[in-house]
Design a protein around this motif. Structure first.
Motif, short mmCIF file in Angstrom:
data_model
loop_
_atom_site.label_atom_id
_atom_site.label_comp_id
_atom_site.label_asym_id
_atom_site.label_seq_id
_atom_site.Cartn_x
_atom_site.Cartn_y
_atom_site.Cartn_z
N ASP A 10 6.57 -10.23 3.28
CA ASP A 10 5.62 -11.25 3.74
C ASP A 10 4.85 -10.82 4.97
O ASP A 10 4.16 -11.63 5.58
N ALA A 88 -1.96 -16.55 9.62
CA ALA A 88 -0.62 -16.07 9.26
C ALA A 88 0.21 -15.80 10.53
O ALA A 88 1.39 -16.17 10.60
N PHE A 93 4.23 -15.36 10.58
CA PHE A 93 4.37 -14.16 9.77
C PHE A 93 4.30 -12.92 10.66
O PHE A 93 3.57 -12.90 11.66
N GLN A 94 5.04 -11.90 10.28
CA GLN A 94 4.98 -10.62 10.99
C GLN A 94 3.59 -10.02 10.75
O GLN A 94 3.09 -10.04 9.62
N THR A 95 2.98 -9.49 11.79
CA THR A 95 1.67 -8.86 11.64
C THR A 95 1.75 -7.39 12.02
O THR A 95 2.78 -6.92 12.52
#
Length: 101
Positions: A10, A88, A93-95
């Motif tokens: 994700d 996100a 969420f991890q970016t």
């Protein structure tokens, strides 16, 4: 690509690394749409659907999308990607994910 998508999970890809190539693919896709075959063919209808999706994304008519210069089209599409990545990030969420290798 399935392996990369599985590893990515994700996480959101690093835009500085991946966005330029992605934008070039979208610019190329629009060029393909501009060279649309004869009206009425199945391929023409599919390309018209792609154009409609770009128009919906950018809040423009299909003709307005076709009239955009390459650099302006890339800038507007890139802006949409940046908005989605920011959303996100704010949702947790991890970016900045990058493919190891």
């Amino acid at each position: 690509m399935p392996v990369e998508n599985s590893r990515k999970s994700d996480a959101v890809p690093n835009l500085n690394r991946y966005l330029p190539n992605l934008l070039e693919q979208h610019v190329s896709a629009l060029g393909f749409v501009r060279a649309e075959p004869a009206r009425g063919s199945r391929q023409a209808r599919n390309l018209e659907n792609v154009l409609k999706q770009y128009g919906d994304l950018l809040c423009l008519s299909g003709d307005e999308v076709l009239d955009l210069p390459r650099d302006q089209f890339a800038k507007q599409i890139g802006g949409e990607f940046r908005i989605q990545v920011d959303l996100a990030r704010r949702l947790g969420f991890q970016t900045n994910w990058e493919l190891a290798g």
